[in-house]
Design an enzyme around this catalytic site. Structure first.
Site, PDB file in Angstrom:
ATOM      1  N   THR A  75       0.849  -1.203   0.000  1.00 18.80           N
ATOM      2  CA  THR A  75       0.000   0.000   0.000  1.00 18.80           C
ATOM      3  C   THR A  75       0.883   1.250   0.000  1.00 18.80           C
ATOM      4  O   THR A  75       0.622   2.209  -0.731  1.00 18.80           O
ATOM      5  CB  THR A  75      -0.934  -0.013   1.236  1.00 18.80           C
ATOM      6  N   ASN A 154      -6.361  -9.892  -7.251  1.00 19.70           N
ATOM      7  CA  ASN A 154      -6.385 -10.569  -5.959  1.00 19.70           C
ATOM      8  C   ASN A 154      -7.704 -11.274  -5.675  1.00 19.70           C
ATOM      9  O   ASN A 154      -7.767 -12.179  -4.859  1.00 19.70           O
ATOM     10  CB  ASN A 154      -6.099  -9.574  -4.827  1.00 19.70           C
ATOM     11  N   GLN A 182       0.239  -9.846  -6.079  1.00 16.69           N
ATOM     12  CA  GLN A 182      -0.200 -11.245  -6.110  1.00 16.69           C
ATOM     13  C   GLN A 182       0.643 -12.078  -7.080  1.00 16.69           C
ATOM     14  O   GLN A 182       0.615 -13.300  -7.022  1.00 16.69           O
ATOM     15  CB  GLN A 182      -1.682 -11.334  -6.522  1.00 16.69           C
ATOM     16  N   SER A 202       4.686  -7.010  -1.948  1.00 13.12           N
ATOM     17  CA  SER A 202       4.445  -7.159  -0.512  1.00 13.12           C
ATOM     18  C   SER A 202       4.992  -8.503  -0.039  1.00 13.12           C
ATOM     19  O   SER A 202       4.738  -9.528  -0.673  1.00 13.12           O
ATOM     20  CB  SER A 202       2.933  -7.099  -0.272  1.00 13.12           C
ATOM     21  N   THR A 240      13.766   4.163   9.648  1.00 13.35           N
ATOM     22  CA  THR A 240      14.684   3.057   9.940  1.00 13.35           C
ATOM     23  C   THR A 240      14.180   1.777   9.282  1.00 13.35           C
ATOM     24  O   THR A 240      12.991   1.447   9.380  1.00 13.35           O
ATOM     25  CB  THR A 240      14.806   2.861  11.462  1.00 13.35           C
ATOM     26  N   CYS A 326      -9.260  -7.182   2.268  1.00 14.30           N
ATOM     27  CA  CYS A 326      -9.337  -5.782   2.645  1.00 14.30           C
ATOM     28  C   CYS A 326     -10.760  -5.260   2.602  1.00 14.30           C
ATOM     29  O   CYS A 326     -11.094  -4.327   3.290  1.00 14.30           O
ATOM     30  CB  CYS A 326      -8.461  -4.929   1.733  1.00 14.30           C
TER      31      CYS A 326
HETATM   32  N1  PLP Z   1      -2.403  -5.023  -4.020  1.00 15.35           N
HETATM   33  C1  PLP Z   1      -2.930  -6.255  -4.060  1.00 15.35           C
HETATM   34  C2  PLP Z   1      -3.260  -6.866  -5.382  1.00 15.35           C
HETATM   35  C3  PLP Z   1      -3.169  -6.946  -2.876  1.00 15.35           C
HETATM   36  O1  PLP Z   1      -3.693  -8.169  -2.925  1.00 15.35           O
HETATM   37  C4  PLP Z   1      -2.842  -6.331  -1.644  1.00 15.35           C
HETATM   38  C5  PLP Z   1      -3.146  -7.013  -0.363  1.00 15.35           C
HETATM   39  O2  PLP Z   1      -4.231  -7.491  -0.145  1.00 15.35           O
HETATM   40  C6  PLP Z   1      -2.270  -5.046  -1.656  1.00 15.35           C
HETATM   41  C7  PLP Z   1      -2.065  -4.428  -2.865  1.00 15.35           C
HETATM   42  C8  PLP Z   1      -1.869  -4.359  -0.391  1.00 15.35           C
HETATM   43  O3  PLP Z   1      -0.729  -4.996   0.143  1.00 15.35           O
HETATM   44  P1  PLP Z   1      -0.179  -4.673   1.605  1.00 15.35           P
HETATM   45  O4  PLP Z   1      -0.974  -5.500   2.538  1.00 15.35           O
HETATM   46  O5  PLP Z   1       1.248  -5.069   1.597  1.00 15.35           O
HETATM   47  O6  PLP Z   1      -0.341  -3.216   1.804  1.00 15.35           O
END
Ligand code: PLP
Length: 389
Positions: A75, A154, A182, A202, A240, A326
């Site tokens: 994010t 996702n 993903q 991520s 950091t 989410c």
């Molecule tokens: N983008 C996609 C396609 C995701 O599946 C996710 C997590 O669900 C994110 C972005 C956000 O990732 P993070 O949890 O590292 O912020």
């Protein structure tokens, strides 16, 4: 006897690999130095671990290690790209192109920029959730500064043709960012071959830890940072560094690199077994997303006449989800399912399974058995739902 718990929500997060946890422990207990401490051994060994992970990730995606910035999550990476490009390239224009099925980390970051005068085009998608490259090219205007499109969806697993999109952007001299969260470690991702200028990742989606992300920024792309302070990460991301997280992320990428093709074959075999057996045993099951061009571990299905929430309430030992992690807590209808124009009566009858390297055949057979029983049970106690959806 308690039922065995089965984890099939690997698009939400994945179990950290034992090797990842082990590698991280050393940097939590003993090697706890700050990589910015240049005057002693504790700092040097932490710095060397961070650089090792940077090299692993860079090699894996065919980038240079100078092009990798570690962040706290995808994010943050995505927000950094959107904010940073819109500021650094304001001399060129104020138009960004994305898609209706991008993750909320992208959509909400762009909505915030719209409030600040950035114009955003959200491209519609086909019934599989894929962007049409021709429509994308038509949407590019002289003031377009960025195209930001998700690689692997996702929710429904479909894979955009990012090479074609990247090529169009390169030809039209527009920067291309992809949310590859993903995709990383699951399918091929090569920033050179696929013409990618910026990409977000991520750690926790590929058996690494939570709280660590990364950003690929092609050499020479200018990007104003989101965070200001100590000037870490070449002044692109102050704060950091999360050394244990970065070590774990590096280890997770190394493991993915060693096993990716084999894992993909095995996982997609299990995913197909799950789908085909459910479809054989139960009427009214339809697949969402592209039938072939999809993530190996993703299965998204609609079950006519059965509410996903009722299945969640009935099945306690299997972790699966109704939509993306989410959004499920916000109890909203999935924007992805709406964008692919799923029939209204199926919107709340849709579930997602996410398989991983650790999913076993026994678990899939057990899942087929339990879902088959529970779906038939739910239909038997609520015949009306079959008719009315
Ligand atoms: N983008 C996609 C396609 C995701 O599946 C996710 C997590 O669900 C994110 C972005 C956000 O990732 P993070 O949890 O590292 O912020």
């Amino acid at each position: 006897m308690a039922l065995k718990r089965i984890y099939l929500d690997n698009n939400a997060t994945t179990q950290p690999a034992p090797e990842v946890v082990e590698a991280m422990l050393l940097y939590l207990y003993e090697k706890f130095g700050n990589p910015s401490s240049k005057s002693h051994y504790f700092g040097w060994e932490a710095e060397s671990a961070v650089e090792n992970s940077r090299t692993i990730l860079a090699n894996f995606i065919n980038a240079d290690k100078k092009e990798i910035v570690f962040t706290s999550c995808a994010t943050e990476s995505i927000n950094t790209v959107h904010n940073g490009i819109s500021e650094s390239y304001s001399f060129k224009g104020n138009h960004i192109i994305s898609s209706q099925v991008d993750h909320h980390a992208s959509l909400d970051s762009l909505a915030n920029l719209e409030n600040k005068g950035i114009e955003v085009t959200y491209l519609p998608v086909d019934r599989y959730g894929l962007v049409d490259s021709y429509e994308l090219e038509k949407a590019i205007k002289p003031n377009t500064i960025l195209v930001s499109i998700i690689y692997a969806n996702n929710e429904i697993g479909s894979l955009n043709n990012i090479k074609e999109i990247g090529q169009i952007c390169r030809n039209r001299n527009v920067l291309f960012h992809t949310d590859a969260v993903q995709a990383l470690g699951k399918i091929k991702f090569d920033v050179q071959e696929q013409f990618v200028d910026l990409a977000s990742f991520s750690g926790h989606k590929l058996h690494g830890p939570k709280g660590v992300g990364a950003l690929y920024i092609k050499n020479k792309v200018k990007l104003k940072p989101l965070l200001f302070g100590g000037g870490q990460e070449n002044n692109l991301r102050s704060g950091t560094l999360n050394v244990p997280g970065i070590v774990g992320f590096g280890k997770a990428v190394e493991l993915a690199n060693n096993n990716m093709d084999e894992d993909a074959k095995r996982i997609s075999f299990l995913r197909d077994l799950l789908y085909l057996e459910l479809k054989n045993q139960i009427e009214g099951i339809t697949l969402n997303g592209h039938p072939e061009n999809r993530l190996p571990g993703n299965l998204n299905i609609s079950i006519d006449g059965v509410k996903a929430d009722n299945l969640i309430a009935e099945i306690k030992n299997i972790a699966f989800s109704t939509s993306s992690a989410c959004t499920s807590s916000k109890a909203k209808v999935s924007h992805v399912l709406k964008a692919i124009k799923l029939e209204e009566n199926l919107l709340s009858s849709t579930i997602r399974f996410g398989l991983s390297r650790y999913t076993t055949k026994e678990e899939i057979l057990e899942t087929i058995k339990i879902f088959s029983e529970k779906i038939q049970y739910l239909r038997s106690i609520s015949p009306l739902t079959l008719i009315n959806g």
